[in-house]
Design a protein around this motif. Structure first.
Motif, PDB file in Angstrom:
ATOM      1  N   ILE B 138       0.876  -1.182   0.000  1.00 56.76           N
ATOM      2  CA  ILE B 138       0.000   0.000   0.000  1.00 56.76           C
ATOM      3  C   ILE B 138       0.904   1.221   0.000  1.00 56.76           C
ATOM      4  CG2 ILE B 138      -1.780   1.224   1.290  1.00 56.76           C
ATOM      5  CD1 ILE B 138      -2.521  -1.454   2.575  1.00 56.76           C
ATOM      6  N   ILE B 139       0.580   2.174  -0.868  1.00 56.14           N
ATOM      7  CA  ILE B 139       1.325   3.435  -0.891  1.00 56.14           C
ATOM      8  C   ILE B 139       0.456   4.481  -0.204  1.00 56.14           C
ATOM      9  CG2 ILE B 139       2.458   5.150  -2.362  1.00 56.14           C
ATOM     10  CD1 ILE B 139       3.711   2.427  -2.666  1.00 56.14           C
ATOM     11  N   SER B 140       1.029   5.154   0.760  1.00 57.62           N
ATOM     12  CA  SER B 140       0.253   6.149   1.518  1.00 57.62           C
ATOM     13  C   SER B 140       0.567   7.538   1.003  1.00 57.62           C
ATOM     14  CB  SER B 140       0.635   6.028   3.001  1.00 57.62           C
ATOM     15  OG  SER B 140       0.213   7.162   3.682  1.00 57.62           O
ATOM     16  N   SER B 141      -0.468   8.371   0.884  1.00 53.25           N
ATOM     17  CA  SER B 141      -0.233   9.722   0.364  1.00 53.25           C
ATOM     18  C   SER B 141       0.523  10.581   1.383  1.00 53.25           C
ATOM     19  CB  SER B 141      -1.551  10.397  -0.010  1.00 53.25           C
ATOM     20  OG  SER B 141      -2.380  10.468   1.137  1.00 53.25           O
ATOM     21  N   THR B 142       0.389  10.256   2.663  1.00 49.59           N
ATOM     22  CA  THR B 142       1.150  11.015   3.670  1.00 49.59           C
ATOM     23  C   THR B 142       2.318  10.142   4.136  1.00 49.59           C
ATOM     24  OG1 THR B 142      -0.355  10.236   5.394  1.00 49.59           O
ATOM     25  CG2 THR B 142      -0.836  12.368   4.400  1.00 49.59           C
ATOM     26  N   THR B 143       2.307   9.719   5.393  1.00 54.81           N
ATOM     27  CA  THR B 143       3.372   8.825   5.858  1.00 54.81           C
ATOM     28  C   THR B 143       2.772   7.480   6.214  1.00 54.81           C
ATOM     29  OG1 THR B 143       3.101   9.510   8.149  1.00 54.81           O
ATOM     30  CG2 THR B 143       4.719  10.726   6.848  1.00 54.81           C
ATOM     31  N   SER B 196       2.671  -1.888 -10.041  1.00 62.84           N
ATOM     32  CA  SER B 196       1.705  -0.890  -9.560  1.00 62.84           C
ATOM     33  C   SER B 196       1.239  -1.346  -8.186  1.00 62.84           C
ATOM     34  CB  SER B 196       0.522  -0.767 -10.516  1.00 62.84           C
ATOM     35  OG  SER B 196       0.031  -2.037 -10.848  1.00 62.84           O
ATOM     36  N   ALA B 197       0.717  -0.387  -7.430  1.00 62.11           N
ATOM     37  CA  ALA B 197       0.324  -0.711  -6.051  1.00 62.11           C
ATOM     38  C   ALA B 197      -0.938   0.060  -5.683  1.00 62.11           C
ATOM     39  CB  ALA B 197       1.460  -0.363  -5.089  1.00 62.11           C
ATOM     40  N   ILE B 198      -1.537  -0.313  -4.555  1.00 56.35           N
ATOM     41  CA  ILE B 198      -2.734   0.367  -4.065  1.00 56.35           C
ATOM     42  C   ILE B 198      -2.309   1.749  -3.571  1.00 56.35           C
ATOM     43  CG2 ILE B 198      -4.553   0.312  -2.324  1.00 56.35           C
ATOM     44  CD1 ILE B 198      -4.108  -2.733  -2.202  1.00 56.35           C
ATOM     45  N   TYR B 199      -3.065   2.769  -3.960  1.00 59.24           N
ATOM     46  CA  TYR B 199      -2.771   4.126  -3.503  1.00 59.24           C
ATOM     47  C   TYR B 199      -3.874   4.551  -2.550  1.00 59.24           C
ATOM     48  CZ  TYR B 199      -1.537   9.052  -3.666  1.00 59.24           C
ATOM     49  OH  TYR B 199      -1.164  10.331  -3.324  1.00 59.24           O
ATOM     50  N   THR B 200      -3.462   5.026  -1.373  1.00 59.05           N
ATOM     51  CA  THR B 200      -4.472   5.437  -0.389  1.00 59.05           C
ATOM     52  C   THR B 200      -4.260   6.895  -0.044  1.00 59.05           C
ATOM     53  OG1 THR B 200      -2.995   4.707   1.349  1.00 59.05           O
ATOM     54  CG2 THR B 200      -4.720   3.187   0.710  1.00 59.05           C
ATOM     55  N   SER B 201      -5.380   7.566   0.174  1.00 52.72           N
ATOM     56  CA  SER B 201      -5.247   8.951   0.625  1.00 52.72           C
ATOM     57  C   SER B 201      -5.674   9.006   2.081  1.00 52.72           C
ATOM     58  CB  SER B 201      -6.104   9.887  -0.225  1.00 52.72           C
ATOM     59  OG  SER B 201      -7.433   9.455  -0.205  1.00 52.72           O
ATOM     60  N   VAL B 202      -4.871   9.701   2.846  1.00 50.04           N
ATOM     61  CA  VAL B 202      -5.091   9.766   4.291  1.00 50.04           C
ATOM     62  C   VAL B 202      -5.596  11.172   4.613  1.00 50.04           C
ATOM     63  CG1 VAL B 202      -4.009   9.478   6.520  1.00 50.04           C
ATOM     64  CG2 VAL B 202      -3.197   8.155   4.588  1.00 50.04           C
ATOM     65  N   ASN B 203      -6.827  11.254   5.160  1.00 50.43           N
ATOM     66  CA  ASN B 203      -7.366  12.561   5.560  1.00 50.43           C
ATOM     67  C   ASN B 203      -7.177  12.728   7.064  1.00 50.43           C
ATOM     68  OD1 ASN B 203      -8.237  12.946   2.928  1.00 50.43           O
ATOM     69  ND2 ASN B 203     -10.068  11.730   3.310  1.00 50.43           N
TER      70      ASN B 203
END
Lengths: 363, 382, 90
Positions: B138-143, B196-203
């Protein structure tokens, strides 16, 4: 005599298949795929056909000598001197094979499962098992091998079908590999994979029904070739052939990926257990062959006691300081060409010359 | 013979007891982690975070509702180190137990680290016999630490399913892909498709999957959003179920929701025209109408055809956007067109003469959509 | 008796020890025979399983052949039509 136990048809076929499976366990499909890339399947079929023709020629040449193996034929050809030379070379070959098998598999076990264990103890365990098997007798070894072979074959077949979901069929193309030269000329060295042919030279005196030798050889050869094609196909579709990463044991990496639903995962230790049994049986059989050759050379009555010396020599060989990369180098180069020389060179020439001598003698 | 046998057996056993170099690790000696996170720090080191669920013994007594013995307390430990194994060694020392990766279900990497290149970390982890190939990336948009912290507050009881809501959403939304460690490693290792990997956005308080992280070799070069992820799944024939919203062709200003899947695998045909790849793609989606405005009539064949045309136009636009993003913008073949094209050659040498990597960016596409609307759920006409 | 050997081997060498123990145990069992019949009789050494009594036993009227692992001089117990007089009566 107790030592003259004869093998039935199924027992011989089980032995030959065990020999093949032990080659499949120890990275031989990986070396094939590494050389010929995506053209490996075409290459295996091509060398399979060539070796089959070669096998038929050997069977025809051996038919002239009833119940004689390679040593007896070489004695017939040129007396005791040639018998001793051939015997010593055969012993060296089988000891090299068993040494490589043992140390490679022990390294795999040590790296993956027994990292806290001293590798010498793993080797000692195998050696003691082989020693006890040979002291108990050939009858037990053959019956154990007959029991273990179906499970070992089953493990290879299951490992092919279970990972079907993860297969990337694009790895099979281009179908002729890198280029024609690599697949058809350089790829001829992959004949070392059909190492089982070496054993056909020594099998005839061990058979209960020598008249079935042709049938047994053909059936065992075809099944072995099928298993090789199956393993090479699974290796090819699962792993990449364009880069140079070299795994410690490619079949183990394949088996690690078996996943049936969420319950059956990481069943690699079950396969390792089956492979340990097959390694034990195979090495016991090889040491038995070495003992039989030694008995013929030294005129010893009881070959069981020779097991102590052969197992000690084998253990001594495994004590050589040797790391994994050296083992793989020996397997991929030295071992390959020695087997090729033995299969197609020395033994074949001896057979042909002996046949010519017999024909002249009959005239 | 029996004497020799018994002597050998006794020797064997006594040898083992004399050496005393047998050491076995029990379950209590291990610290099983659920996820492993990698971030980059300002001073060039990596920040390794591990997450574990702490089981409490209080709930073992059982209650009338039959609660499980696992609690939802998750602990995260972080350490800065040069490499992954150095970080694990420091954590082993801190935790007084050996970290074990056999139950690790997620490998989380921050976007910042992914953009710098992650080959060395992937190689290190692939060399570890404990890590499963089914572990998700999983790739995280923040950390990564931030993502792990937010996920641990999600209230999930079973630690084995902690990351399931991120990794299994593709089955029913199509907004991302299933990216496992084994597949990612294969993508890095071969040159037929890019990983390619899962991209997640962290709010502030939530984590959600929002597309696919696109890599070129081992560096992340960007990400595609959720709608383009649907297009990716359609082209790679991996779409299970997804919901799309189109303009209602029967009344302006209203929308139609369709639940689409594929009734046949996508056909891809590649040829070289003037040394430029011409890729024709035939897609076969089928849909069920979920909701479609104030009134509708799907008994009429003409109405169905109208809706199918609208679906075709929508999906064609979606696919065009996606394909031009991955070729012109990113020049990264995450679908695997190269792998499909090379099957038309007999030898690798003849394929390499086409210099596919240099010409891929100039590819142009012809898309044919053959959609069919199967049902409108409970009502055909209202 | 053997179960203690397995316990000790398992403790000493893990599943490798158990595999070793099982291999030796199997070798010893394969060597055993009772009145000339091997311990694993119809399976190892392999004989025609259709003629042997393995998982099921035929009804009395169907038992026409002796088990092949007995290596008897006469393989047939009785003829296919053993009650010839019944056919003659008809």
């Amino acid at each position: 005599m107790k030592n003259n136990y004869k093998l039935g048809n199924i027992e011989v076929i089980s032995f030959i298949l065990l020999v093949m499976i032990n080659k499949l366990i120890l990275n031989v499909p990986y070396y094939i795929v590494n050389l010929t890339g995506s053209g490996s399947i075409v290459n295996i079929i091509y060398i399979g056909i060539i070796d089959f023709i070669f096998l038929l020629i050997i069977i025809k040449l051996l038919n002239k000598f009833e119940n004689l193996d390679l040593l007896d034929i070489s004695e017939f050809l040129a007396g005791k001197k040639l018998k001793v030379i051939v015997g010593i070379l055969s012993i060296l070959l089988f000891m090299l094979v068993s040494f490589i098998t043992l140390i490679d598999f022990s390294n795999v076990l040590h790296t993956i499962y027994f990292s806290n264990f001293n590798i010498l103890l793993i080797l000692l365990l195998f050696i003691i098992g082989i020693l006890i098997a040979n002291i108990i007798g050939f009858k037990s070894i053959s019956r154990t091998a007959t029991f273990i072979a179906p499970f070992a074959i089953f493990s290879v077949i299951v490992s092919f079908f279970s990972v079907f979901n993860n297969y990337d069929l694009e790895h099979l193309t281009p179908i002729l590999g890198r280029n024609y030269y690599t697949t058809f000329c350089l790829g001829l060295t992959n004949t070392f994979a059909m190492y089982i042919i070496v054993y056909y030279y020594f099998l005839k005196p061990l058979l209960k029904k020598p008249e079935d030798f042709k049938k047994i050889s053909i059936i065992s050869y075809i099944i072995s070739l099928g298993l090789l094609i199956l393993t090479v196909t699974s290796m090819l579709t699962l792993f990449n052939t364009t880069t140079s990463s070299e795994p410690i044991n490619s079949l183990f990496l394949l088996v690690r990926q078996i996943e049936l639903g969420t319950f059956i995962q990481r069943v690699d230790s079950l396969f390792i257990l089956l492979w340990i049994f097959s390694i034990f049986s195979y090495l016991s059989f090889v040491i038995f062959i070495v003992n039989r050759i030694l008995r013929k050379l030294l005129n010893v009555s009881n070959e069981k006691m020779l097991s102590f010396s052969t197992c000690s020599i084998l253990f001594g060989l495994t004590l050589l300081p040797i790391n994994v990369s050296e083992i793989h180098f020996i397997e991929n180069t030295l071992y390959k060409y020695i087997i090729l020389g033995f299969m197609f060179g020395l033994n074949f020439i001896i057979l042909i010359l002996a046949n010519i001598k017999k024909l002249r003698g009959n005239k | 013979m029996k004497k020799i046998l018994s002597l050998i057996l006794i020797l064997n056993l006594s040898l083992f007891t004399l050496t005393g170099c047998n050491y076995t690790n029990g379950i209590d000696d291990y610290y099983f982690i659920i996820s492993l996170g990698l971030d980059v720090t300002d001073n060039g080191l990596i920040k390794l975070s591990v997450q574990n669920s702490s089981t409490s013994s209080e709930s073992e007594s059982g209650s009338s509702s039959g609660s499980s013995s696992q609690s939802s307390n998750y602990k995260i430990y972080s350490v800065e180190a040069n490499t992954i194994d150095e970080g694990i060694a420091i954590l082993n020392n801190y935790l007084n137990k050996k970290i074990n990766l056999t139950h690790c279900s997620a490998l989380i990497i921050s976007e910042e680290l992914a953009e710098k290149g992650i080959r060395s970390y992937i190689n290190t982890l692939s060399n570890n016999p404990e890590l499963r190939h089914t572990c998700n990336i999983i790739i995280s948009s923040t950390t990564a630490f931030d993502l792990m912290d937010k996920v641990s507050n999600s209230g999930e009881v079973f630690s084995a399913r902690l990351y399931d809501y991120l990794t299994n959403t593709t089955d029913y939304t199509g907004f991302t892909i299933k990216s496992t460690f084994g597949k990612f490693f294969q993508g890095l290792d071969n040159d037929y498709y890019e990983p390619s990997a899962i991209y997640t956005s962290v709010n502030d308080s939530t984590v959600q999957t929002s597309g696919i992280a696109v890599f070129k070799n081992d560096c992340m070069i960007g990400h595609i959003d959720a709608s383009q992820s649907i297009a990716h799944l359609i082209i790679s024939s991996d779409l299970e179920d997804s919901v799309i919203t189109l303009d209602n062709p029967f009344s302006d200003g209203e929308k139609v929701d369709l639940e689409i899947s594929l009734y046949k695998n996508t056909d891809i045909d590649i040829e070289l025209i003037n040394n430029t790849p011409f890729i024709s793609i035939s897609v076969y989606p089928e849909g069920a109408v979920l909701s479609s405005g104030k009134s509708f009539n799907y008994i009429d064949d003409e109405n169905i055809k109208k809706l199918e045309n609208e679906t075709n136009n929508y999906i064609e636009k979606l696919l065009n956007d996606y394909l031009y993003t991955i070729t012109k913008k990113y020049n990264s073949d995450i679908v695997g067109f190269k792998a499909l094209y090379k099957s038309e050659f007999l030898t690798r040498d003849s394929f390499e003469q086409t210099h596919w990597d240099e010409i891929f960016q100039d590819s142009f596409f012809d898309i044919k959509i053959n959609s069919r609307i199967n049902s409108s759920n409970l009502f055909n006409k209202e | 008796m053997f179960r203690f050997m397995y316990i000790v081997l398992g403790y000493l060498a893990g599943f490798l020890g158990i595999a070793f123990g099982f291999f030796i145990h199997f070798l010893l069992l394969a060597n055993q025979s009772s009145f000339g019949v091997s311990f694993f009789a119809p399976y190892i050494p392999f004989t025609d399983l259709s003629k042997s009594e393995t998982l099921h036993v035929d009804p009395v009227w169907k038992r026409e052949k002796r088990n092949p692992y007995l290596n008897t001089k006469k393989p047939n117990i009785e003829d296919h039509i053993s009650m010839k007089w019944r056919n003659n009566e008809k």
